[in-house]
Motif scaffolding. Sequence first.
Motif, PDB file in Angstrom:
ATOM      1  N   UNK A  49       0.833  -1.202   0.000  1.00 34.40           N
ATOM      2  CA  UNK A  49       0.000   0.000   0.000  1.00 34.40           C
ATOM      3  C   UNK A  49       0.871   1.258   0.000  1.00 34.40           C
ATOM      4  N   UNK A  50       1.910   1.270   0.841  1.00 36.75           N
ATOM      5  CA  UNK A  50       2.795   2.429   0.907  1.00 36.75           C
ATOM      6  C   UNK A  50       3.522   2.656  -0.410  1.00 36.75           C
ATOM      7  N   UNK A  51       3.913   1.534  -1.027  1.00 34.25           N
ATOM      8  CA  UNK A  51       4.625   1.643  -2.308  1.00 34.25           C
ATOM      9  C   UNK A  51       3.696   2.188  -3.389  1.00 34.25           C
ATOM     10  N   UNK A  52       2.457   1.705  -3.407  1.00 31.17           N
ATOM     11  CA  UNK A  52       1.525   2.105  -4.464  1.00 31.17           C
ATOM     12  C   UNK A  52       0.929   3.488  -4.214  1.00 31.17           C
ATOM     13  N   UNK A  53       1.053   3.996  -2.976  1.00 34.31           N
ATOM     14  CA  UNK A  53       0.579   5.347  -2.671  1.00 34.31           C
ATOM     15  C   UNK A  53       1.724   6.353  -2.595  1.00 34.31           C
ATOM     16  N   UNK A  71      -9.457   1.729  -3.145  1.00 39.70           N
ATOM     17  CA  UNK A  71      -9.124   0.321  -3.350  1.00 39.70           C
ATOM     18  C   UNK A  71      -7.965  -0.091  -2.452  1.00 39.70           C
ATOM     19  N   UNK A  72      -6.957   0.756  -2.358  1.00 39.25           N
ATOM     20  CA  UNK A  72      -5.798   0.424  -1.537  1.00 39.25           C
ATOM     21  C   UNK A  72      -6.131   0.476  -0.046  1.00 39.25           C
ATOM     22  N   UNK A  73      -7.072   1.374   0.324  1.00 40.97           N
ATOM     23  CA  UNK A  73      -7.487   1.404   1.729  1.00 40.97           C
ATOM     24  C   UNK A  73      -8.167   0.101   2.126  1.00 40.97           C
TER      25      UNK A  73
END
Length: 520
Positions: free
Chosen positions: A359-363, A458-460
Amino acid sequence: MHAAFYGRFSTDRQRETSIEDQERICAARAAALGLDLTIRHSDQGISGSTPVAARPGGKRLLADALAGRFDVLLVEGLDRLSRDMVEQEQTIRRFEHRGIRIIGVSDGYDSVSSARKLHRGMRGLINEVYLDDLRAKTHRGLRGQVDRGFHAGGLSYGYRSVDADGGKRLEVNPEQAGWVRWIFKKYSEGWSVQRIAHELNRLGVPALRGGTWAVSAIYGNPRRLAGVLNNELYIGRYIWNRSQWLKDPDTGQRIRVDRPREEWLTREVPELRIVDDATWEAVRERLSLSRTSGGPGKSPPPRTLLGGLLRCSLCGGAMVAINLRMYGCGAHKDRGPAVCRGTMTPRRETDKRLLDIIREELLSPAALAELQRQVKLMTEAIQRNGRQGRDAAVQRLAHVDAELDRLTDAIARLGFSEALADRLRAAEAERAKLKRALAESDQPPSQVQDAVERYRALLRNLESALASDIERARAILLQILGRPVISNDDDGTWATLESETTPLRVAVGAVSGCGCGDRI
């Protein structure tokens, strides 16, 4: 011109000079044609039904062909390339597509010949029929050995194969037979298969091929009569022809296929009995209860995100869900502490921490910038297509308006008719549809307008999104995370992820501090 030689022979029954003989006649043909034979590849002891790309020498040959390192390929015959008709045709086409001439010295094939397709088609058919005939003869020969009382097939634990006049015979291995009786006794007394495997490994009892014992080797498959507890040879019943090995045409891998029971060949061999009837029946009864209650031997689809993807730092084996709370080393669970001391990690915390990394990488700012760039490109494409569609709709609307004027005039001059009224209603409906489409085209494309916000949402909810399709989610996680290695130390539990630069060590268990990832 540069030429390459490729040779192959199947078994060690052929003379060791077989490859040398093939190379000698190919070298002579190369010299006669004025070719420079600079590349030589071969495979020894490999069947002609094995795909060329799956052979060491064949793989190097294909690599040289792709790199354009030779112009002519010389082989003793096309059967050296492949005895499988489809594989042979695909391989030859790969070479000829790159302008490589193929010469079969002994069978007369030459890819510059106008009759090359007919020639290789006939040779391919002959080679494939040869393989089929060889399989049939081999199977017939094994059947004859069994009919004469000899042994044909794999060796079971508890027995050894000894030379006899005309074949191989089985005889009981006293030491292994004692352990077979021990396994049956313990299972009939209520021991779990897992406990039996652990104890055998703790005592240092070698398995059939010298390795350690696993649950699958003991429990096996009751339907296929596989595994120690299902082997009817232990009650003096020899069964042959239960399965066959077939090649998957897509992967080239050999897979085991069960034969129908009516094709099984059964022979009573009381001299090979190891287990008495009472113990055998007690085990059968307990196995039937185990199957009805979903016991060992079942292979349910994966239900966890990371089970099987994680690796144990001690033995390198897969880590699986050992209960509702923990992932643990599969080797420790299956084979016992004598094989691996075991590593464990909490399931919930491990899933959450590793998904947080994703999630951190994609955000990250870079990921969001790339997303916005892609959305912009998509928006421009939709707007571009929209403008083209809008222009066409405007033109069509003008035609429909003109048609409505003509229909109205016609009704005014000729009077009402059902045919004119139908055409008028159809034209009015089309005009209304076109106006709606034009009104919608003036609005910004909502499907991409909120793409970034939907991406964040979606990531949340990444856990629930992945849980909707576990199989697909696991494939995605494998691509992103690889196979994290889990380790335990005094500070807690850690997952180490490989990267192109420095491995990332992430706290996934109870540790002091923030639990942030550290580069190591």
